[in-house]
Design a protein around this motif. Structure first.
Motif, PDB file in Angstrom:
ATOM      1  N   GLY A  58       2.402  -5.779  -8.656  1.00  0.00           N
ATOM      2  CA  GLY A  58       1.241  -5.259  -7.930  1.00  0.00           C
ATOM      3  C   GLY A  58       1.605  -3.996  -7.162  1.00  0.00           C
ATOM      4  O   GLY A  58       2.739  -3.818  -6.746  1.00  0.00           O
ATOM      5  N   ALA A  59       0.600  -3.129  -6.978  1.00  0.00           N
ATOM      6  CA  ALA A  59       0.836  -1.802  -6.397  1.00  0.00           C
ATOM      7  C   ALA A  59       1.394  -1.888  -4.985  1.00  0.00           C
ATOM      8  O   ALA A  59       0.886  -2.636  -4.146  1.00  0.00           O
ATOM      9  CB  ALA A  59      -0.468  -1.024  -6.397  1.00  0.00           C
ATOM     10  N   HIS A  60       2.434  -1.133  -4.720  1.00  0.00           N
ATOM     11  CA  HIS A  60       3.064  -1.088  -3.394  1.00  0.00           C
ATOM     12  C   HIS A  60       3.007   0.319  -2.811  1.00  0.00           C
ATOM     13  O   HIS A  60       3.592   1.241  -3.345  1.00  0.00           O
ATOM     14  CB  HIS A  60       4.522  -1.557  -3.486  1.00  0.00           C
ATOM     15  CG  HIS A  60       4.646  -3.042  -3.468  1.00  0.00           C
ATOM     16  ND1 HIS A  60       4.158  -3.835  -4.482  1.00  0.00           N
ATOM     17  CD2 HIS A  60       5.170  -3.890  -2.540  1.00  0.00           C
ATOM     18  CE1 HIS A  60       4.395  -5.100  -4.178  1.00  0.00           C
ATOM     19  NE2 HIS A  60       4.997  -5.171  -3.020  1.00  0.00           N
ATOM     20  N   LEU A  61       2.300   0.434  -1.695  1.00  0.00           N
ATOM     21  CA  LEU A  61       2.174   1.709  -0.993  1.00  0.00           C
ATOM     22  C   LEU A  61       2.954   1.625   0.291  1.00  0.00           C
ATOM     23  O   LEU A  61       2.710   0.706   1.084  1.00  0.00           O
ATOM     24  CB  LEU A  61       0.703   1.975  -0.649  1.00  0.00           C
ATOM     25  CG  LEU A  61      -0.261   2.241  -1.796  1.00  0.00           C
ATOM     26  CD1 LEU A  61       0.294   3.272  -2.754  1.00  0.00           C
ATOM     27  CD2 LEU A  61      -0.703   1.012  -2.533  1.00  0.00           C
ATOM     28  N   PHE A  62       3.857   2.563   0.496  1.00  0.00           N
ATOM     29  CA  PHE A  62       4.624   2.504   1.746  1.00  0.00           C
ATOM     30  C   PHE A  62       3.879   3.241   2.856  1.00  0.00           C
ATOM     31  O   PHE A  62       3.433   4.372   2.677  1.00  0.00           O
ATOM     32  CB  PHE A  62       6.030   3.102   1.583  1.00  0.00           C
ATOM     33  CG  PHE A  62       6.858   2.817   2.792  1.00  0.00           C
ATOM     34  CD1 PHE A  62       7.488   1.590   2.928  1.00  0.00           C
ATOM     35  CD2 PHE A  62       6.935   3.726   3.835  1.00  0.00           C
ATOM     36  CE1 PHE A  62       8.209   1.278   4.081  1.00  0.00           C
ATOM     37  CE2 PHE A  62       7.650   3.421   4.989  1.00  0.00           C
ATOM     38  CZ  PHE A  62       8.289   2.193   5.101  1.00  0.00           C
ATOM     39  N   THR A 287     -10.237  -8.274 -10.117  1.00  0.00           N
ATOM     40  CA  THR A 287     -10.594  -7.736  -8.797  1.00  0.00           C
ATOM     41  C   THR A 287     -10.434  -6.225  -8.745  1.00  0.00           C
ATOM     42  O   THR A 287     -11.173  -5.544  -8.040  1.00  0.00           O
ATOM     43  CB  THR A 287      -9.713  -8.334  -7.682  1.00  0.00           C
ATOM     44  OG1 THR A 287      -8.337  -8.213  -8.082  1.00  0.00           O
ATOM     45  CG2 THR A 287     -10.057  -9.779  -7.421  1.00  0.00           C
ATOM     46  N   ARG A 288      -9.405  -5.694  -9.463  1.00  0.00           N
ATOM     47  CA  ARG A 288      -9.230  -4.242  -9.419  1.00  0.00           C
ATOM     48  C   ARG A 288      -8.395  -3.772 -10.590  1.00  0.00           C
ATOM     49  O   ARG A 288      -7.754  -4.572 -11.271  1.00  0.00           O
ATOM     50  CB  ARG A 288      -8.614  -3.796  -8.096  1.00  0.00           C
ATOM     51  CG  ARG A 288      -7.412  -4.614  -7.668  1.00  0.00           C
ATOM     52  CD  ARG A 288      -6.941  -4.166  -6.282  1.00  0.00           C
ATOM     53  NE  ARG A 288      -5.762  -4.958  -5.887  1.00  0.00           N
ATOM     54  CZ  ARG A 288      -4.992  -4.698  -4.860  1.00  0.00           C
ATOM     55  NH1 ARG A 288      -5.248  -3.654  -4.100  1.00  0.00           N
ATOM     56  NH2 ARG A 288      -3.965  -5.450  -4.578  1.00  0.00           N
ATOM     57  N   ILE A 289      -8.407  -2.460 -10.808  1.00  0.00           N
ATOM     58  CA  ILE A 289      -7.579  -1.849 -11.848  1.00  0.00           C
ATOM     59  C   ILE A 289      -6.702  -0.780 -11.199  1.00  0.00           C
ATOM     60  O   ILE A 289      -7.191   0.070 -10.445  1.00  0.00           O
ATOM     61  CB  ILE A 289      -8.433  -1.209 -12.971  1.00  0.00           C
ATOM     62  CG1 ILE A 289      -9.280  -2.288 -13.674  1.00  0.00           C
ATOM     63  CG2 ILE A 289      -7.533  -0.508 -13.991  1.00  0.00           C
ATOM     64  CD1 ILE A 289     -10.149  -1.753 -14.815  1.00  0.00           C
TER      65      ILE A 289
END
Ligand code: FAD
Ligand code: NA
Length: 388
Positions: A58-62, A287-289
């Protein structure tokens, strides 16, 4: 024992402890992880056909406002100037998130001023004014009014929890932020960005010390040199796996949500024009792309293909990856009982997301590991204080 400290879990919590103990105290450290890579859930790799960096869990934004953490992470990587934005496709139309003046005006086909928009939301929320909602559905209506709640929150939350919001506790949300400006920057933190040469390069630099040995595909609950039986009681251990698993589920299993990610490589340059698109309507199951090329517009990625991942959310079984604590009243009671058991253990510290049954963003996992290091580990090794 050939090492001074054993760390269970090569996620950001474990890596931070390992890095400090080896680089500042000169300790010999063994890090074990049952997965085949370091980085825990923040692990990324280049998709084989396209070279596009994908986030496997899953996307990880710092992002962080914590200066100590920001200075610390910058020792291992530089960050790009990426700023996160999220959009949402509702009823065949794309809106900006978090809900802001742009979202509201598009939704109403209007040109409301900030004051007018505030008044409109208050008027809608008035439907349940003065009540004390017990379920999430009523709470959502009370916070932002039925129209916005039903368009953008209700079914999205329902899909995340696979539960009708009428059957979810109101305590899951305390606020639903609405911005009365056109600012749709997703995070409010002082610092934000993505590691210039990827998450994995960052994590490899943290353990780049001959005193740190990493043992992958190694489960702490299997026999072996760094397994539970051989370590606990004879060498200090930092455990970042699930707390209920450590005690053989003696107080019951803690509830987690997990996600399923469905990856697809498409033979086009750009699928959706942004990194994350939410799908809040009930007729779409995901839920999302995520579209990973948009996390690094500065990179010279191929124009012949793009990588997307559809995200589905569900409750985790014992064999699934635990991602988000469900945190029912029953879970919270179990956690308190596990904390009592943790207190009675000697020579072992529990930390991280799984060890504390708490959702941590990356900067929180790092911050929490730095305080465990300063308050427990360093005083133990440098001044002979008891570990626990
Ligand atoms: P983890 O990364 O989970 O590491 C724990 C490690 O322990 C794992 O590698 C696991 O394999 C290992 N382990 C467990 N049991 C054993 C065992 N028995 N033996 C050996 N090893 C074991 N944070 C952000 O800041 N920004 C984001 O955008 C963001 N997005 C996220 C999206 C998702 C879907 C999820 C789940 C999390 C997200 N996070 C994000 C949070 C981030 O992933 C965590 O902060 C971080 O993973 C916490 O690190 P940790 O070391 O505590 O746990
Ligand atoms: Na995320």
């Amino acid at each position: 024992m050939s090492v001074d400290l054993v760390i269970v879990g090569a996620g950001l919590f474990g890596l931070t402890i390992a890095e400090r103990a080896a680089n500042e105290l000169g300790l010999k450290v063994a890090v074990v992880d049952r997965r085949g890579h370091i980085g825990g859930n923040a692990y990324t790799e280049r998709e084989a056909r396209t070279g596009i960096e994908v986030h496997r869990y899953g996307a990880h934004l710092f992002h962080t406002s914590h200066e100590t953490v920001w200075a610390y992470v910058n020792r291992f990587t530089a960050f790009t100037n990426y700023v996160h934005h999220v959009y949402t496709t509702h009823d065949g139309e794309v809106f900006p998130l978090p809900i802001n003046l742009g979202t509201i005006n598009q939704f109403l086909h209007a040109a409301l001023s900030p004051r007018q928009a505030r008044d409109w939301v208050r008027e809608q929320a008035g439907e349940l004014a003065g009540t004390d909602p017990e379920n999430l559905n009523d709470k959502g209506i009370q916070l932002i009014g039925r129209p916005l709640y039903e368009a953008f929150i209700k079914y999205y939350t329902g899909k995340q929890w696979q539960t009708d919001p009428k059957d979810l506790s109101a305590s899951i949300i305390s606020r639903l932020p609405v911005r009365y400006t056109y600012d749709n920057r997703y995070f409010n933190d002082t610092h934000e960005g993505l590691p210039v040469d990827g998450y994995t390069a960052w994590f490899e630099r943290m353990v780049d010390n001959p005193n740190i040995e990493v043992h992958l595909d190694t489960d702490f609950f299997d026999d072996g040199e760094f397994g539970r039986a051989a370590t606990v009681g004879s060498v200090p251990v930092v455990y970042t796996g699930p707390v209920d698993r450590y005690f053989d589920y003696a107080e019951g299993e803690l509830g987690w949500r997990t996600i399923d990610l469905e990856e697809e490589v498409l033979p086009i340059e750009d699928f959706q024009g942004c990194a994350v698109m939410n799908y809040p309507d009930p007729d779409v199951r995901f839920t999302r792309i995520h579209e990973f090329r948009h996390f690094h517009p500065e990179r010279d990625y191929t124009r012949d293909a793009t990588v997307i991942m559809r995200e589905y959310s569900r409750f985790a079984g014992r064999d699934d990856e635990p991602y988000y604590p469900v945190n029912t009243a029953e879970d919270r009671a179990k956690v308190l009982r596990y904390r009592e058991r943790v207190k009675a253990e000697r020579q072992i510290l529990f930390g991280g997301r799984l060890g504390s049954y708490k959702y941590f963003d990356m900067h929180m996992a790092i911050g929490s590991a730095l305080s465990m290091y300063e308050n427990r580990i360093k005083p133990h090794f440098a001044a002979g204080e008891a570990l626990v």
